[in-house]
Scaffold this motif. Structure first.
Motif, PDB file in Angstrom:
ATOM      1  N   GLU A  79     -42.018  -2.811   7.828  1.00 40.36           N
ATOM      2  CA  GLU A  79     -43.372  -2.619   8.358  1.00 40.36           C
ATOM      3  C   GLU A  79     -43.482  -2.839   9.865  1.00 40.36           C
ATOM      4  N   MET A  80     -42.466  -3.412  10.491  1.00 39.82           N
ATOM      5  CA  MET A  80     -42.480  -3.504  11.953  1.00 39.82           C
ATOM      6  C   MET A  80     -41.764  -2.270  12.496  1.00 39.82           C
ATOM      7  N   PRO A  81     -42.478  -1.374  13.171  1.00 35.43           N
ATOM      8  CA  PRO A  81     -41.800  -0.175  13.686  1.00 35.43           C
ATOM      9  C   PRO A  81     -40.635  -0.546  14.594  1.00 35.43           C
ATOM     10  N   ASP A  82     -39.552   0.224  14.474  1.00 38.01           N
ATOM     11  CA  ASP A  82     -38.329  -0.037  15.250  1.00 38.01           C
ATOM     12  C   ASP A  82     -38.563   0.005  16.750  1.00 38.01           C
ATOM     13  N   LEU A  83     -39.550   0.796  17.139  1.00 40.90           N
ATOM     14  CA  LEU A  83     -39.822   0.948  18.556  1.00 40.90           C
ATOM     15  C   LEU A  83     -41.238   0.483  18.840  1.00 40.90           C
ATOM     16  N   GLY A  84     -41.349  -0.416  19.807  1.00 40.50           N
ATOM     17  CA  GLY A  84     -42.668  -0.900  20.189  1.00 40.50           C
ATOM     18  C   GLY A  84     -42.863  -0.753  21.681  1.00 40.50           C
ATOM     19  N   ILE A  85     -44.018  -1.214  22.142  1.00 44.42           N
ATOM     20  CA  ILE A  85     -44.305  -1.161  23.571  1.00 44.42           C
ATOM     21  C   ILE A  85     -44.462  -2.593  24.073  1.00 44.42           C
ATOM     22  N   GLY A  86     -43.668  -2.948  25.083  1.00 42.07           N
ATOM     23  CA  GLY A  86     -43.772  -4.284  25.664  1.00 42.07           C
ATOM     24  C   GLY A  86     -44.807  -4.290  26.772  1.00 42.07           C
ATOM     25  N   THR A  87     -45.408  -5.451  27.024  1.00 41.62           N
ATOM     26  CA  THR A  87     -46.446  -5.533  28.071  1.00 41.62           C
ATOM     27  C   THR A  87     -46.166  -6.636  29.091  1.00 41.62           C
ATOM     28  N   PHE A  88     -44.953  -7.160  29.093  1.00 38.61           N
ATOM     29  CA  PHE A  88     -44.569  -8.196  30.052  1.00 38.61           C
ATOM     30  C   PHE A  88     -44.747  -7.667  31.476  1.00 38.61           C
ATOM     31  N   ARG A  89     -45.343  -8.457  32.338  1.00 36.62           N
ATOM     32  CA  ARG A  89     -45.600  -8.116  33.745  1.00 36.62           C
ATOM     33  C   ARG A  89     -46.667  -7.032  33.948  1.00 36.62           C
ATOM     34  N   LEU A  90     -47.316  -6.588  32.875  1.00 32.76           N
ATOM     35  CA  LEU A  90     -48.393  -5.602  33.036  1.00 32.76           C
ATOM     36  C   LEU A  90     -49.721  -6.348  33.053  1.00 32.76           C
ATOM     37  N   GLU A  91     -50.513  -6.106  34.097  1.00 28.93           N
ATOM     38  CA  GLU A  91     -51.776  -6.839  34.220  1.00 28.93           C
ATOM     39  C   GLU A  91     -52.970  -5.902  34.243  1.00 28.93           C
ATOM     40  N   GLY A  92     -54.123  -6.464  33.867  1.00 28.35           N
ATOM     41  CA  GLY A  92     -55.393  -5.750  34.003  1.00 28.35           C
ATOM     42  C   GLY A  92     -55.377  -4.337  33.477  1.00 28.35           C
ATOM     43  N   LYS A  93     -55.897  -3.456  34.314  1.00 25.88           N
ATOM     44  CA  LYS A  93     -56.048  -2.039  33.968  1.00 25.88           C
ATOM     45  C   LYS A  93     -54.695  -1.396  33.645  1.00 25.88           C
ATOM     46  N   THR A  94     -53.643  -1.862  34.316  1.00 27.29           N
ATOM     47  CA  THR A  94     -52.298  -1.317  34.075  1.00 27.29           C
ATOM     48  C   THR A  94     -51.883  -1.562  32.624  1.00 27.29           C
ATOM     49  N   ALA A  95     -52.117  -2.785  32.148  1.00 27.31           N
ATOM     50  CA  ALA A  95     -51.796  -3.130  30.756  1.00 27.31           C
ATOM     51  C   ALA A  95     -52.637  -2.287  29.805  1.00 27.31           C
ATOM     52  N   TYR A  96     -53.919  -2.183  30.122  1.00 26.49           N
ATOM     53  CA  TYR A  96     -54.849  -1.401  29.295  1.00 26.49           C
ATOM     54  C   TYR A  96     -54.364   0.051  29.183  1.00 26.49           C
ATOM     55  N   ASN A  97     -54.085   0.662  30.324  1.00 21.08           N
ATOM     56  CA  ASN A  97     -53.677   2.072  30.341  1.00 21.08           C
ATOM     57  C   ASN A  97     -52.357   2.299  29.619  1.00 21.08           C
ATOM     58  N   SER A  98     -51.407   1.389  29.815  1.00 14.38           N
ATOM     59  CA  SER A  98     -50.101   1.525  29.176  1.00 14.38           C
ATOM     60  C   SER A  98     -50.243   1.509  27.657  1.00 14.38           C
ATOM     61  N   VAL A  99     -51.012   0.550  27.141  1.00 18.35           N
ATOM     62  CA  VAL A  99     -51.194   0.428  25.688  1.00 18.35           C
ATOM     63  C   VAL A  99     -51.976   1.626  25.142  1.00 18.35           C
ATOM     64  N   LYS A 100     -52.994   2.017  25.857  1.00 13.60           N
ATOM     65  CA  LYS A 100     -53.833   3.146  25.417  1.00 13.60           C
ATOM     66  C   LYS A 100     -52.997   4.434  25.349  1.00 13.60           C
ATOM     67  N   MET A 101     -52.208   4.693  26.389  1.00 10.16           N
ATOM     68  CA  MET A 101     -51.340   5.882  26.411  1.00 10.16           C
ATOM     69  C   MET A 101     -50.296   5.819  25.295  1.00 10.16           C
ATOM     70  N   ALA A 102     -49.712   4.634  25.126  1.00 13.58           N
ATOM     71  CA  ALA A 102     -48.682   4.463  24.093  1.00 13.58           C
ATOM     72  C   ALA A 102     -49.241   4.789  22.709  1.00 13.58           C
ATOM     73  N   LEU A 103     -50.442   4.297  22.431  1.00 18.62           N
ATOM     74  CA  LEU A 103     -51.066   4.575  21.135  1.00 18.62           C
ATOM     75  C   LEU A 103     -51.360   6.070  20.987  1.00 18.62           C
ATOM     76  N   ASP A 104     -51.786   6.692  22.059  1.00 24.34           N
ATOM     77  CA  ASP A 104     -52.045   8.147  22.047  1.00 24.34           C
ATOM     78  C   ASP A 104     -50.767   8.921  21.718  1.00 24.34           C
ATOM     79  N   ILE A 105     -49.659   8.469  22.283  1.00 24.92           N
ATOM     80  CA  ILE A 105     -48.381   9.159  22.111  1.00 24.92           C
ATOM     81  C   ILE A 105     -47.826   8.979  20.699  1.00 24.92           C
ATOM     82  N   GLY A 106     -48.206   7.865  20.061  1.00 26.24           N
ATOM     83  CA  GLY A 106     -47.734   7.632  18.696  1.00 26.24           C
ATOM     84  C   GLY A 106     -47.124   6.271  18.432  1.00 26.24           C
ATOM     85  N   PHE A 107     -46.983   5.444  19.480  1.00 25.45           N
ATOM     86  CA  PHE A 107     -46.489   4.078  19.276  1.00 25.45           C
ATOM     87  C   PHE A 107     -47.454   3.334  18.350  1.00 25.45           C
TER      88      PHE A 107
END
Length: 271
Positions: free
Chosen positions: A7-35
């Motif tokens: 149940e834990m997907p083999d590939l995830g998205i890390g957020t270390f060193r990502l702050e504020g809007k950058t973290a938000y955008n990275s996660v949002k894009m990743a979810l859009d792509i299929g992560f």
């Protein structure tokens, strides 16, 4: 490998060193792509932004695997559970899928049995579906297994990349049925420039990043690369590259014990 990792997907998205809007955008894009696997931590200072991105995405909560980690100054019975509740509040979640001890380095020298007992309680309270550890050495894991059954340790999240293959620790984890999650798989971009990786990438008509992720996948590990660019996220998400034994051997041979995450409170590493 271990029996409970599907149940834990083999590939995830890390957020270390990502702050504020950058973290938000990275996660949002990743979810859009299929992560469907997002990794954060209390110390990253971005749980709120990660939570907002999850909330604002059209992906249902039940389809996303979310990990956070408890920091060193909260590894005691007085603050542990409260800190997890604060993380959940920031993430706007009722539970995380996985809660990890970030480092085996309690700020005030609290015993491991104390904070692992709290970790177990968090699971019993339903605040985390699974529990595990991060940056634990063989000695740390042996100590942990005096408090937690090895089957309860869902993963050990450790630094693994072609320049730090961490073979000894991985072998011990495999022997105990503890799944390994590899962080910093690209060694902050360094291995992507390696001649061997570049050569294998040409052979497979793939990107160096895809080659590194395929190597990690072939070794049955989960990994959580981070990126802030949509094209890199999409590139990472493409898992069509399959390496042969020769490729794997060539990458394995790149190990030079080059460790990047090595704070002054780190444990005595296995070499």
């Amino acid at each position: 490998m271990s029996h409970h990792v599907i149940e834990m997907p083999d590939l995830g998205i890390g957020t270390f060193r990502l702050e504020g809007k950058t973290a938000y955008n990275s996660v949002k894009m990743a979810l859009d792509i299929g992560f469907r696997h997002i990794d954060t931590a209390q110390i990253y200072g971005n749980e709120e932004h990660v939570g907002k991105a999850i909330k604002d995405s059209s992906v249902p909560r039940s389809e996303i695997f979310i990990t956070t980690k408890v920091w060193n100054d909260k590894l005691n019975s007085a603050q542990f559970i409260e800190s997890v509740k604060q993380s959940l509040e920031k993430l706007q979640l009722d539970y995380v899928d996985l809660l990890l001890i970030h480092w085996p380095s309690a700020s005030n020298g609290e015993k491991m049995s104390e904070y692992l007992t709290e970790l177990k309680k968090v699971k019993e309270l339903g605040l985390a579906k699974h529990i595990g550890v991060s940056n634990f050495t063989i000695a740390n894991l042996k100590e942990a297994m005096q408090t937690l059954d090895a089957r309860e340790i869902f993963t050990n999240q450790i630094e693994v990349h072609p320049y730090l293959t961490n073979t000894k620790l991985r072998a011990f984890c495999q022997q105990q049925g503890i799944h390994v999650t590899a962080y910093m798989p690209f060694a902050v971009g360094e291995v992507l420039k390696d001649d061997v990786i570049v050569d294998i990438a040409k052979k497979h008509d793939a990107s160096p990043a895809q080659v590194v992720l395929a190597w990690i996948n072939a070794h049955k590990m989960t990994t959580i690369p981070s990126s802030t660019k949509r094209e890199n996220l999409a590139d990472n998400f493409d898992d069509s590259v399959k390496l042969d034994h020769e490729d794997l051997d060539r990458i394995d041979a790149l190990d030079k014990h080059k460790r990047l995450a090595n704070p002054d409170f780190a444990p005595d590493w296995d070499y």
